[in-house]
Scaffold this motif. Structure first.
Motif, short mmCIF file in Angstrom:
data_model
loop_
_atom_site.label_atom_id
_atom_site.label_comp_id
_atom_site.label_asym_id
_atom_site.label_seq_id
_atom_site.Cartn_x
_atom_site.Cartn_y
_atom_site.Cartn_z
N ALA A 69 211.56 89.09 85.96
CA ALA A 69 210.16 88.96 85.54
C ALA A 69 209.82 87.51 85.23
O ALA A 69 208.72 87.04 85.57
N ILE B 299 202.53 82.81 89.31
CA ILE B 299 201.43 82.21 88.56
C ILE B 299 201.07 80.82 89.10
O ILE B 299 199.90 80.55 89.39
N ALA C 143 207.17 85.24 87.27
CA ALA C 143 206.05 84.54 86.65
C ALA C 143 206.03 83.06 87.03
O ALA C 143 204.97 82.48 87.30
#
Length: 225
Positions: free
Chosen positions: A16, A24, A20
């Protein structure tokens, strides 16, 4: 929680975080290179060692779960680990930004090569854990630890770091970035400090290590250093 499931859970948390750091900055989920890299990372560096060692050597898994700057007992190693984490995180971010803004023009074939190199590096790290049950994420000598000089340790003294080096080269290429390769230089500098400090500890505290260094001359890359 037993070591195997705990490692699988920690791997999902890491997945995770790396997700990200990829999606992102890229500002899109339409990033097949990142999806492919994340799957490879979880399967090779988490699932494979966890499932293989769960019933064979849970102690080795426990050692791998204890890592990071706060777990290090030596001040220099705390700084080294912080630098390594920073280098990896920055590499993901810069590579994702490169994908977003098109700073590099990386062919698909090069991305595939990057995925293969990263997978190979992760496999080397996992193999080290299997071949040396005392291979830990922190620098210390455990009670009853002995020198391992077979397998990958017959080629180089720190094969886990060699695997990590391959991963650092493979990640930016897999993510479609040439700019991310600049962090390989930072990695080599930091890991050199880690190796020199670690070898000082091993020579002092691990019986037979000095003799081992005479037999296996190369630390990181056979024929180079």
């Amino acid at each position: 929680m037993s070591p195997g499931p705990k490692m699988l859970l920690n791997g999902l948390v890491g997945l995770a975080i790396y997700g990200a750091l990829s999606f992102i900055p890229a500002w899109t989920f339409d990033y097949w290179q990142a999806w492919a890299l994340l799957v490879i990372m979880y399967v090779v560096s988490t699932c494979f060692p966890a499932l293989y060692l769960m019933g064979r050597n849970p102690a080795a898994l426990e050692r791998r779960l204890r890592g990071g700057p706060t777990e290090e007992g030596r001040s220099v190693q705390k700084g080294v680990m912080a630098g390594l984490w920073l280098a990896v995180g920055a590499q993901f971010v810069v590579s994702a930004l490169d994908h977003r803004f098109g700073w590099s023009r990386v062919p698909t074939a090069v991305c595939v090569v990057g995925l293969i190199v990263a997978a190979l590096g992760l496999f080397v790290v996992s193999l080290v854990i299997i071949q040396n049950s005392y291979a830990a994420a922190v620098v210390r000598v455990e009670e009853g630890q002995t020198v391992v000089s077979t397998g990958l340790y017959g080629l180089m003294r720190h094969p886990m770091y060699t695997g990590n080096l391959l991963v650092m080269v493979g990640i930016p290429l897999a993510l479609g970035s040439y700019w991310g390769l600049i962090f390989v230089i930072l990695f080599v500098g930091v890991i050199t400090v880690r190796i020199r400090d670690e070898e000082g500890l091993l020579r002092n505290e691990l019986q037979g290590y000095s003799e081992y260094t005479q037999k296996v001359r190369y630390r990181l890359v056979p024929g180079v250093w």
